[in-house]
Scaffold this motif. Structure first.
Motif, PDB file in Angstrom:
ATOM      1  N   UNK A   1       0.740  -1.225  -0.221  1.00  0.00           N
ATOM      2  CA  UNK A   1      -0.025  -0.035   0.001  1.00  0.00           C
ATOM      3  C   UNK A   1       0.933   1.264  -0.003  1.00  0.00           C
ATOM      4  N   UNK A   2       0.866   2.275  -0.966  1.00  0.00           N
ATOM      5  CA  UNK A   2       1.450   3.358  -0.833  1.00  0.00           C
ATOM      6  C   UNK A   2       2.938   3.108  -1.214  1.00  0.00           C
ATOM      7  N   UNK A   3       3.207   1.901  -1.777  1.00  0.00           N
ATOM      8  CA  UNK A   3       4.428   1.722  -2.022  1.00  0.00           C
ATOM      9  C   UNK A   3       5.451   1.000  -0.972  1.00  0.00           C
ATOM     10  N   UNK A   4       4.760   0.543  -0.133  1.00  0.00           N
ATOM     11  CA  UNK A   4       5.520  -0.271   1.058  1.00  0.00           C
ATOM     12  C   UNK A   4       4.520  -1.491   1.553  1.00  0.00           C
ATOM     13  N   UNK A   5       4.994  -2.299   2.132  1.00  0.00           N
ATOM     14  CA  UNK A   5       4.413  -3.580   2.714  1.00  0.00           C
ATOM     15  C   UNK A   5       3.784  -2.967   3.941  1.00  0.00           C
ATOM     16  N   UNK A   6       2.582  -3.553   4.142  1.00  0.00           N
ATOM     17  CA  UNK A   6       1.614  -3.125   5.558  1.00  0.00           C
ATOM     18  C   UNK A   6       1.252  -4.678   5.905  1.00  0.00           C
ATOM     19  N   UNK A   7       1.534  -4.864   7.050  1.00  0.00           N
ATOM     20  CA  UNK A   7       0.996  -5.937   7.576  1.00  0.00           C
ATOM     21  C   UNK A   7      -0.115  -5.488   8.531  1.00  0.00           C
ATOM     22  N   UNK A   8      -1.391  -6.633   8.594  1.00  0.00           N
ATOM     23  CA  UNK A   8      -2.422  -6.105   9.294  1.00  0.00           C
ATOM     24  C   UNK A   8      -3.187  -7.124   9.890  1.00  0.00           C
TER      25      UNK A   8
ATOM     26  N   UNK B   1     -11.718  -7.615  18.903  1.00  0.00           N
ATOM     27  CA  UNK B   1     -12.752  -8.687  19.044  1.00  0.00           C
ATOM     28  C   UNK B   1     -14.086  -8.240  19.305  1.00  0.00           C
ATOM     29  N   UNK B   2     -14.167  -7.153  20.069  1.00  0.00           N
ATOM     30  CA  UNK B   2     -15.510  -6.596  20.278  1.00  0.00           C
ATOM     31  C   UNK B   2     -16.248  -5.939  19.036  1.00  0.00           C
ATOM     32  N   UNK B   3     -15.431  -5.200  18.245  1.00  0.00           N
ATOM     33  CA  UNK B   3     -16.306  -4.742  17.217  1.00  0.00           C
ATOM     34  C   UNK B   3     -16.153  -5.656  15.977  1.00  0.00           C
ATOM     35  N   UNK B   4     -15.468  -6.687  15.894  1.00  0.00           N
ATOM     36  CA  UNK B   4     -15.526  -7.679  14.810  1.00  0.00           C
ATOM     37  C   UNK B   4     -16.784  -8.537  14.817  1.00  0.00           C
ATOM     38  N   UNK B   5     -17.671  -8.401  15.940  1.00  0.00           N
ATOM     39  CA  UNK B   5     -19.070  -8.988  15.884  1.00  0.00           C
ATOM     40  C   UNK B   5     -19.682  -8.268  14.837  1.00  0.00           C
ATOM     41  N   UNK B   6     -19.469  -7.094  14.524  1.00  0.00           N
ATOM     42  CA  UNK B   6     -20.487  -6.469  13.638  1.00  0.00           C
ATOM     43  C   UNK B   6     -19.580  -5.582  12.480  1.00  0.00           C
ATOM     44  N   UNK B   7     -18.415  -5.419  12.420  1.00  0.00           N
ATOM     45  CA  UNK B   7     -17.662  -4.797  11.614  1.00  0.00           C
ATOM     46  C   UNK B   7     -16.487  -5.843  10.865  1.00  0.00           C
ATOM     47  N   UNK B   8     -16.052  -5.545   9.916  1.00  0.00           N
ATOM     48  CA  UNK B   8     -14.678  -5.896   9.377  1.00  0.00           C
ATOM     49  C   UNK B   8     -13.792  -5.258   9.811  1.00  0.00           C
ATOM     50  N   UNK B   9     -12.872  -5.908  10.688  1.00  0.00           N
ATOM     51  CA  UNK B   9     -11.949  -4.954  11.152  1.00  0.00           C
ATOM     52  C   UNK B   9     -10.617  -5.183  10.829  1.00  0.00           C
ATOM     53  N   UNK B  10      -9.934  -4.042  10.390  1.00  0.00           N
ATOM     54  CA  UNK B  10      -8.680  -3.947   9.927  1.00  0.00           C
ATOM     55  C   UNK B  10      -7.623  -3.338  10.930  1.00  0.00           C
ATOM     56  N   UNK B  11      -6.801  -4.065  11.418  1.00  0.00           N
ATOM     57  CA  UNK B  11      -5.845  -3.277  12.430  1.00  0.00           C
ATOM     58  C   UNK B  11      -4.404  -3.491  11.891  1.00  0.00           C
ATOM     59  N   UNK B  12      -3.903  -2.482  11.288  1.00  0.00           N
ATOM     60  CA  UNK B  12      -2.434  -2.513  10.595  1.00  0.00           C
ATOM     61  C   UNK B  12      -1.423  -2.100  11.567  1.00  0.00           C
ATOM     62  N   UNK B  13      -0.237  -2.671  11.243  1.00  0.00           N
ATOM     63  CA  UNK B  13       0.978  -2.138  12.252  1.00  0.00           C
ATOM     64  C   UNK B  13       1.340  -0.651  11.198  1.00  0.00           C
ATOM     65  N   UNK B  14       1.302   0.460  11.833  1.00  0.00           N
ATOM     66  CA  UNK B  14       1.889   1.546  10.940  1.00  0.00           C
ATOM     67  C   UNK B  14       3.349   1.475  10.343  1.00  0.00           C
TER      68      UNK B  14
END
Length: 218
Positions: free
Chosen positions: A7-14, A43-56
């Motif tokens: 993403x944006x020219x770099x590797x993002x892990x999420x 985990x709380x929000x993943x009950x109703x969202x698709x949650x992405x949590x990247x390492x900046x």
């Protein structure tokens, strides 16, 4: 599940959790942390969202490119979203990235939750950085972001004033070293909630944090 993308020219892990067809939410961690800083919250929000949590960038298993302009970090998240609007939640440094994203890409931010973010104005009286043996983040990131905390681009304050996303901002109160309530004053219509537990609100007052966010999102 841990994933990687460019993403944006770099590797993002999420980290990704939640139903694949659910509305999108992105959680952005604070400086020196990684996606694990949101354990339990994810985990709380993943009950109703698709949650992405990247390492900046410069953190965890994402790329450490050596360049850490805050607007570039926001562009990383814009590229990760790939045109899909999302609820954006950001703590501290992640809050700065979040408000840069909301200012530059209003079409991508449906709602904005900022947890004790530093304001876009010079912050004085900070102790000099002293490197130690920490290896989970890039020290170049620390030095470059610190310079931007102390001497931000003067245009950033005006950009924050243009944010249109409904915004909830948490301040850690007198127990926090960050004058985050100033950010709420800049964003039109922002709702300010003060929880006097210091900078790590989502850890030190998790139930109250989640209750306020749930009410805001409903």
């Amino acid at each position: 599940m841990i994933r990687e993308t460019h993403a944006n020219g770099i590797k993002l892990t999420y980290r990704e959790e939640g139903p694949p067809d659910a509305p999108l939410m992105v959680l952005l961690h604070g400086r020196t942390a990684d996606h694990n800083g949101w354990n339990g919250i994810t985990q709380h929000f993943a009950k109703r969202y698709r949650v992405l949590v990247p390492d900046l960038r410069g953190h965890g298993r994402s790329e450490w490119p050596g360049a850490y302009a805050l607007p570039d970090m926001a562009e990383d998240i814009a590229a990760l979203l790939d045109g899909t609007p999302a609820v954006i939640v950001g703590h501290s440094l992640g809050g700065i990235v979040a408000y840069h994203l909301a200012a530059a890409h209003p079409e991508l931010v449906e709602r904005l939750v900022l947890e004790d973010p530093p304001p876009p104005r010079p912050i004085t009286g900070r102790a000099p950085l002293v490197e130690d043996d920490s290896t989970t983040f890039d020290w170049a990131m620390m030095h470059q972001t610190e310079a931007q905390f102390i001497g931000p681009d003067p245009a950033w304050k005006g950009a924050v004033r243009t944010i249109t996303a409904p915004t909830l901002l948490f301040s850690g109160g007198p127990g926090s070293h960050v004058p985050s309530a100033e950010v709420a004053e800049l964003i039109p219509g922002a709702r300010l909630v003060t929880i006097d537990v210091g900078h790590l609100i989502h850890e030190n007052a998790r139930a109250e944090f989640l209750r306020e966010v749930d009410a805001f999102l409903s």
